[in-house]
Design a protein around this motif. Structure first.
Motif, PDB file in Angstrom:
ATOM      1  N   ASN A 122       5.022   9.726  -3.136  1.00 18.20           N
ATOM      2  CA  ASN A 122       3.761  10.269  -2.633  1.00 18.20           C
ATOM      3  C   ASN A 122       4.024  10.952  -1.296  1.00 18.20           C
ATOM      4  O   ASN A 122       4.950  10.593  -0.574  1.00 18.20           O
ATOM      5  N   ALA A 123       3.217  11.961  -0.989  1.00 20.79           N
ATOM      6  CA  ALA A 123       3.596  12.843   0.123  1.00 20.79           C
ATOM      7  C   ALA A 123       2.535  12.944   1.213  1.00 20.79           C
ATOM      8  O   ALA A 123       2.513  12.147   2.146  1.00 20.79           O
ATOM      9  N   GLY A 124       1.634  13.950   1.126  1.00 23.24           N
ATOM     10  CA  GLY A 124       0.759  14.264   2.234  1.00 23.24           C
ATOM     11  C   GLY A 124      -0.554  13.507   2.216  1.00 23.24           C
ATOM     12  O   GLY A 124      -0.962  12.925   1.208  1.00 23.24           O
ATOM     13  N   PHE A 125      -1.229  13.537   3.364  1.00 24.63           N
ATOM     14  CA  PHE A 125      -2.536  12.905   3.495  1.00 24.63           C
ATOM     15  C   PHE A 125      -3.600  13.733   2.772  1.00 24.63           C
ATOM     16  O   PHE A 125      -3.424  14.937   2.528  1.00 24.63           O
ATOM     17  N   ASP A 250       2.236   9.988   4.117  1.00 27.49           N
ATOM     18  CA  ASP A 250       1.117   9.088   3.845  1.00 27.49           C
ATOM     19  C   ASP A 250       1.666   7.778   3.279  1.00 27.49           C
ATOM     20  O   ASP A 250       2.414   7.772   2.305  1.00 27.49           O
ATOM     21  N   GLY A 251       1.286   6.650   3.874  1.00 23.35           N
ATOM     22  CA  GLY A 251       1.756   5.349   3.417  1.00 23.35           C
ATOM     23  C   GLY A 251       0.590   4.421   3.122  1.00 23.35           C
ATOM     24  O   GLY A 251      -0.446   4.846   2.621  1.00 23.35           O
ATOM     25  N   GLY A 252       0.772   3.162   3.458  1.00 26.76           N
ATOM     26  CA  GLY A 252      -0.309   2.200   3.212  1.00 26.76           C
ATOM     27  C   GLY A 252      -0.666   2.108   1.741  1.00 26.76           C
ATOM     28  O   GLY A 252       0.208   1.927   0.882  1.00 26.76           O
ATOM     29  N   ARG A 253      -1.921   2.266   1.423  1.00 25.81           N
ATOM     30  CA  ARG A 253      -2.393   2.168   0.040  1.00 25.81           C
ATOM     31  C   ARG A 253      -1.926   3.327  -0.833  1.00 25.81           C
ATOM     32  O   ARG A 253      -2.032   3.269  -2.053  1.00 25.81           O
ATOM     33  N   SER A 254      -1.398   4.374  -0.209  1.00 26.46           N
ATOM     34  CA  SER A 254      -0.917   5.530  -0.978  1.00 26.46           C
ATOM     35  C   SER A 254       0.546   5.393  -1.391  1.00 26.46           C
ATOM     36  O   SER A 254       1.035   6.209  -2.185  1.00 26.46           O
ATOM     37  N   THR A 255       1.249   4.401  -0.865  1.00 21.96           N
ATOM     38  CA  THR A 255       2.691   4.297  -1.085  1.00 21.96           C
ATOM     39  C   THR A 255       3.034   4.215  -2.571  1.00 21.96           C
ATOM     40  O   THR A 255       2.552   3.331  -3.285  1.00 21.96           O
ATOM     41  N   PRO A 273      -0.285  -3.125  -6.993  1.00 24.67           N
ATOM     42  CA  PRO A 273      -1.542  -2.964  -7.732  1.00 24.67           C
ATOM     43  C   PRO A 273      -2.689  -2.403  -6.902  1.00 24.67           C
ATOM     44  O   PRO A 273      -3.604  -1.779  -7.447  1.00 24.67           O
ATOM     45  N   TRP A 274      -2.638  -2.617  -5.589  1.00 25.16           N
ATOM     46  CA  TRP A 274      -3.742  -2.151  -4.756  1.00 25.16           C
ATOM     47  C   TRP A 274      -3.637  -0.669  -4.390  1.00 25.16           C
ATOM     48  O   TRP A 274      -4.444  -0.159  -3.629  1.00 25.16           O
ATOM     49  N   ASN A 275      -2.629   0.029  -4.913  1.00 21.88           N
ATOM     50  CA  ASN A 275      -2.477   1.457  -4.590  1.00 21.88           C
ATOM     51  C   ASN A 275      -3.621   2.281  -5.158  1.00 21.88           C
ATOM     52  O   ASN A 275      -4.250   1.925  -6.152  1.00 21.88           O
ATOM     53  N   ARG A 276      -3.838   3.422  -4.523  1.00 19.63           N
ATOM     54  CA  ARG A 276      -4.849   4.371  -4.982  1.00 19.63           C
ATOM     55  C   ARG A 276      -4.165   5.653  -5.426  1.00 19.63           C
ATOM     56  O   ARG A 276      -3.066   5.974  -4.965  1.00 19.63           O
ATOM     57  N   PRO A 277      -4.760   6.416  -6.325  1.00 19.34           N
ATOM     58  CA  PRO A 277      -4.188   7.718  -6.717  1.00 19.34           C
ATOM     59  C   PRO A 277      -4.095   8.643  -5.508  1.00 19.34           C
ATOM     60  O   PRO A 277      -4.918   8.576  -4.587  1.00 19.34           O
ATOM     61  N   VAL A 278      -3.095   9.513  -5.508  1.00 17.48           N
ATOM     62  CA  VAL A 278      -2.875  10.415  -4.377  1.00 17.48           C
ATOM     63  C   VAL A 278      -2.979  11.866  -4.827  1.00 17.48           C
ATOM     64  O   VAL A 278      -3.000  12.173  -6.020  1.00 17.48           O
TER      65      VAL A 278
END
Length: 287
Positions: A122-125, A250-255, A273-278
């Protein structure tokens, strides 16, 4: 009879002429001013020891070969996992989803499969509405708008000739860019930690590092603050070579990280599992 007094007088005069003169030097003459052709009223101050005058541009870094591999290490208590590669044999492409995050690629593995890639990250915000939070160019197609905050202080880019680089954002031009991703903050610049990094909010981080030549590393770190991450990269490297510049993604939930078994040391994946689509990814491709 009057010759003797005259001779005495002459001898007296001769003795006076032979008395030694004191050995004092005359003061030096004042230096001549500038030639009449030189301009007046200009004071020329010599450069300080740490200054350069008309210094040439720094020599390009010629990196030794970097084999493609999964590189894992631990620096200052922070673990790193990612891919080390050589930009002479591999490249990164920005893969964007013009619609909503997750509308085409639910995860990094799907993004890699869309380009027959060896790995994806995953890359940008992006905004809550799903738009890029910053400028990007994917295969020559621009999207988003320039972000002037610290989250847009750095650029990953590839020019039309295929040369990749990490730089500080200094302008707002995309001409001649085949790939471009704006993110931030910069973590390391010219080998030193960037000042002002946040030291209060730990999170899993995604980042990309470059030696200034052809050696690259992209991957994730374990949970840490930005200040801790910058300090760890200054004192070491996730891929055994000195980091000249490093950029936070972008990290955190986007990782989201996926590396295929075709990469020596793979496969590997990280998507809790707590990740969100990016919105977008960086996909590793052979040249």
């Amino acid at each position: 009879m009057h010759l003797r007094p005259m001779r005495a007088a002459a001898l007296g005069v001769l003795c006076l002429c032979l008395i030694p003169v004191a050995c004092t030097q005359a003061p030096p003459l004042p230096s001549a001013g500038p030639p009449s052709s030189a301009p007046t009223g200009i004071i020329r101050v010599p450069a300080k020891a740490d200054e350069t005058v008309n210094s040439p541009a720094p020599e390009p870094i010629h990196s030794p070969g970097q084999p493609l591999k999964v590189a894992r290490t631990n620096l200052s208590g922070i673990s790193f996992e990612g891919v080390a590669f050589d930009s002479r044999t591999h490249r990164l492409a920005v893969v964007d989803q013009p619609s909503d995050p997750g509308s085409r690629f639910p995860d990094a593995k799907a993004a890699a499969a869309s380009r027959s890639g060896l790995a994806a990250f995953n890359a940008g915000f992006f905004t809550p509405e799903g738009s890029p939070l910053g400028k990007l160019v994917s295969a020559g197609t621009p999207a988003g708008s320039w972000n002037r905050s610290s989250l847009g202080s750095g650029l990953f880019q590839e020019d039309s000739s295929g040369v990749m680089s990490l730089t500080r954002r200094k302008g707002e031009a995309t001409a001649g860019r085949r790939e471009l991703l704006q993110a931030g903050p910069l973590l390391v610049e010219n080998g030193g930690v960037v000042s002002g990094l946040d030291g209060a909010k730990p999170a899993v981080r995604m980042l990309i590092a470059w030696d200034g030549g052809s050696r690259w590393w992209i991957g994730r770190s374990s949970s840490c603050t930005l200040a801790e991450l910058g300090a760890a990269l200054r004192g070491g490297s996730p891929a055994s070579w000195p980091v000249r510049i490093a950029l936070n993604l972008d990290g955190g939930r986007s990782t989201d990280l996926w590396i295929s078994s075709a990469v020596p040391g793979g496969p590997a994946s990280f998507r809790p599992p707590w990740n969100r689509p990016v919105r977008n990814f960086l996909v590793l491709l052979p040249r």
